[in-house]
Design a protein around this motif. Structure first.
Motif, PDB file in Angstrom:
ATOM      1  N   LEU A  62       4.549  39.306 150.698  1.00  0.00           N
ATOM      2  CA  LEU A  62       4.173  40.196 149.605  1.00  0.00           C
ATOM      3  C   LEU A  62       2.947  41.092 150.087  1.00  0.00           C
ATOM      4  CD1 LEU A  62       4.681  38.267 146.351  1.00  0.00           C
ATOM      5  CD2 LEU A  62       5.932  40.329 147.254  1.00  0.00           C
ATOM      6  N   PRO A  63       1.944  40.528 150.662  1.00  0.00           N
ATOM      7  CA  PRO A  63       0.749  41.613 151.012  1.00  0.00           C
ATOM      8  C   PRO A  63       1.163  42.682 152.150  1.00  0.00           C
ATOM      9  CG  PRO A  63       0.117  39.395 151.307  1.00  0.00           C
ATOM     10  CD  PRO A  63       1.625  39.347 151.031  1.00  0.00           C
ATOM     11  N   VAL A  64       2.324  42.222 152.808  1.00  0.00           N
ATOM     12  CA  VAL A  64       2.718  43.132 153.997  1.00  0.00           C
ATOM     13  C   VAL A  64       3.589  44.282 153.171  1.00  0.00           C
ATOM     14  CG1 VAL A  64       4.245  43.555 155.720  1.00  0.00           C
ATOM     15  CG2 VAL A  64       2.711  41.598 155.665  1.00  0.00           C
ATOM     16  N   PHE A  65       4.436  43.928 152.266  1.00  0.00           N
ATOM     17  CA  PHE A  65       5.147  44.922 151.596  1.00  0.00           C
ATOM     18  C   PHE A  65       4.092  45.858 150.742  1.00  0.00           C
ATOM     19  CE2 PHE A  65       7.720  46.162 147.775  1.00  0.00           C
ATOM     20  CZ  PHE A  65       8.771  46.757 148.307  1.00  0.00           C
ATOM     21  N   ALA A  66       3.134  45.240 150.030  1.00  0.00           N
ATOM     22  CA  ALA A  66       1.968  45.961 149.439  1.00  0.00           C
ATOM     23  C   ALA A  66       1.361  46.931 150.281  1.00  0.00           C
ATOM     24  CB  ALA A  66       1.073  45.041 148.513  1.00  0.00           C
ATOM     25  N   MET A  67       1.040  46.491 151.386  1.00  0.00           N
ATOM     26  CA  MET A  67       0.378  47.358 152.313  1.00  0.00           C
ATOM     27  C   MET A  67       1.217  48.647 152.638  1.00  0.00           C
ATOM     28  SD  MET A  67      -1.690  46.237 155.855  1.00  0.00           S
ATOM     29  CE  MET A  67      -0.396  45.470 156.369  1.00  0.00           C
TER      30      MET A  67
END
Length: 186
Positions: free
Chosen positions: A149-154
Motif C-alpha cells: 500500500l505505501p508503494v501504491f500511495a507513493m
C-alpha cells in the motif's frame, strides 16, 4: 566468405547525428554504454595530458557497477577537490572505505525499492485487467497487501504532483497566449 572492400569504401557508418534519448533495446544500450564510456575515458586522458590538469570521471552502470578514471588517480583528484590529502594513513583510508560501503548500501536499497515498485506495478496492472478498469489508479486497493500500500500511495502522490504540474503549465501557457493576443488599446 568475406568480400574484400573496394578502395576508398568506409568500414563504418561514420560520424552521424543521433537523437539523444534513452535507448530502449537493452543490448544496444549496453554496447553504447561500453563504447561511450571508452570514449569518455579517452577524452579525460587527453585533457589531462594536453592541459596538465587532474581529472576524475565516474560512471555507474545500470547493474550498479562503478567505473572510474582518474589522472593521476581518482583518490588523488578527489582528495584535492575536498581538501583531503590522498588516503595514506589507516584512518583516512577507513573513512574512504566507509563512504564506499555506504554508497554500495544505498545502491542496493535503490535497486530493492525499484524491484518492489515494479512488482507492485505488475500486480496493479493484473488487478486492473481483471477488474476491467481503464486506468491503473482505479484499481481496488483490496487487491494489495499491507506492505504494498505505501508503494501504491507513493505512485498516487506522484501522479497527483505530475497532474498538478501539467495543469499549471497549461494555465501558464494559456495566460501567456492571452497576454500575447491583447491589444495595447484594449
Amino acid at each position: 566468405m568475406v568480400q574484400p572492400r573496394a578502395v576508398g569504401e568506409k568500414k563504418t557508418a561514420g560520424k552521424r547525428s543521433i537523437r539523444i534519448q534513452r535507448i530502449e533495446n537493452k543490448e544496444s544500450r549496453l554496447v553504447t554504454f561500453s563504447k561511450r564510456k571508452s570514449g569518455l575515458w579517452k577524452k579525460g586522458s587527453e585533457i589531462a595530458v594536453l592541459c596538465h590538469v587532474r581529472v576524475a570521471l565516474l560512471a555507474f552502470s545500470e547493474a550498479g557497477k562503478v567505473f572510474a578514471f582518474g589522472s593521476p588517480s581518482v583518490d588523488a583528484v578527489l582528495g584535492d577537490a575536498t581538501g583531503v590529502a590522498p588516503a595514506d594513513d589507516g584512518a583516512e583510508w577507513e573513512a574512504v572505505e566507509a563512504l564506499y560501503r555506504e554508497t554500495e548500501g544505498k545502491i542496493k536499497e535503490v535497486a530493492a525499492e525499484s524491484s518492489q515498485m515494479d512488482a507492485v506495478g505488475e500486480k496493479v496492472r493484473q488487478a486492473q485487467a481483471g477488474a476491467g478498469k481503464r486506468f491503473w489508479f482505479e484499481v481496488d486497493v483490496e487487491a494489495l497487501r499491507a506492505e504494498e500500500l505505501p508503494v501504491f500511495a507513493m505512485a498516487l502522490q506522484r501522479l497527483r504532483y505530475n497532474v498538478g504540474r501539467r495543469i499549471e503549465s497549461c494555465l501558464n501557457s494559456a495566460a501567456a497566449k492571452v497576454g500575447q493576443n491583447r491589444s495595447p488599446f484594449s
